[in-house]
Enzyme design. Sequence first.
Site, PDB file in Angstrom:
ATOM      1  N   TYR A  52       0.833  -1.198   0.000  1.00 20.18           N
ATOM      2  CA  TYR A  52       0.000   0.000   0.000  1.00 20.18           C
ATOM      3  C   TYR A  52       0.871   1.254   0.000  1.00 20.18           C
ATOM      4  O   TYR A  52       1.620   1.519   0.943  1.00 20.18           O
ATOM      5  CB  TYR A  52      -0.933   0.019   1.219  1.00 20.18           C
ATOM      6  CG  TYR A  52      -2.030  -1.032   1.179  1.00 20.18           C
ATOM      7  CD1 TYR A  52      -2.328  -1.725   0.005  1.00 20.18           C
ATOM      8  CD2 TYR A  52      -2.777  -1.325   2.319  1.00 20.18           C
ATOM      9  CE1 TYR A  52      -3.336  -2.670  -0.028  1.00 20.18           C
ATOM     10  CE2 TYR A  52      -3.789  -2.275   2.285  1.00 20.18           C
ATOM     11  CZ  TYR A  52      -4.056  -2.943   1.109  1.00 20.18           C
ATOM     12  OH  TYR A  52      -5.064  -3.891   1.082  1.00 20.18           O
ATOM     13  N   PRO A 216     -16.233  -2.835   0.300  1.00 20.28           N
ATOM     14  CA  PRO A 216     -17.664  -3.035   0.566  1.00 20.28           C
ATOM     15  C   PRO A 216     -18.591  -2.046  -0.127  1.00 20.28           C
ATOM     16  O   PRO A 216     -19.815  -2.218  -0.077  1.00 20.28           O
ATOM     17  CB  PRO A 216     -17.746  -2.876   2.088  1.00 20.28           C
ATOM     18  CG  PRO A 216     -16.598  -1.990   2.445  1.00 20.28           C
ATOM     19  CD  PRO A 216     -15.508  -2.388   1.504  1.00 20.28           C
TER      20      PRO A 216
END
Length: 305
Positions: A52, A216
Amino acid sequence: MKKINIGNGEISASEISLGCMRMANLSNKEASFLINTALEEGINFFDHADIYGGGKSEEIFAKAIDMNASIREKLILQTKCGIREGYFDFSKEHILESVDGSLKRLQTDYVDVLLLHRPDTLMEPEEVAEAFDVLYSSGKVKSFGVSNQNPMQIELLKKYVNQKIAINQLQLSITNTGMIDSGINVNMKVDNGIDRDGSILEYCRLNDITIQAWSPFQFGFFEGVFLDNDKFPELNKKIDKIAEIKGVSNTAIAIAWILRHPAKIQPIVGTTNSNRLRDICKASDVTLTRQEWYEIYRSAGNKLP
């Protein structure tokens, strides 16, 4: 914020986790405000990965929170390894080097959870087992898990490793429901009846493996968010209606839909907006009825048999 027991129950974590993938895009001040907002809302679980921001996200996190022993005790830190530029690498050497790099960037002596990041078809499970033993015995990693793996891949790993596989991080949102669809459309000659992942939802429940839902709010594979998107008019109409009834945002309803499942799935939310994060966290206080859950599922274009 409600708590859930991760895997074998050794970790008691907030049922919503903050994903730190985009933290590299924030200043120290912005990151500090975001992390402290998460803590104020009851989030104690933070998801990282060595890739990341090329490692910068972990660095920013540690600097922003002014990492020290007192603060570290309040946090559950998870990181991932195994993705390299153009290939996957579950070799013992890479796993050990990756963890050492993450520990240095996070300014800590240990991480609570290490996940293998996506499957490596060239995995030699004996090497993974050796790496896990070194990391566990040295105290550098307390618990282990995987990401995006199917039951047989996990079973292969379990044959060799001595530690429990506590987590499987999988893509799940209202518009990415493959693991749910196949269980509803059993024995049906329809696309949603195709079992593409070996009944991973049921497998994880049977084996006390906590599923973490990544992206999500996304549809497709990072094609965008479905909330307030003209591509999903019926879905947004239904979500907005229920959000108004419950007195929360549409983001809270999208997360509450995941939390409603009895598998006790932990959503990983990657927002960098503190106000949005506060809205999302209200999902922990919302319980959808069975009817509301299925109404949202159907409004996403899913048909019940």
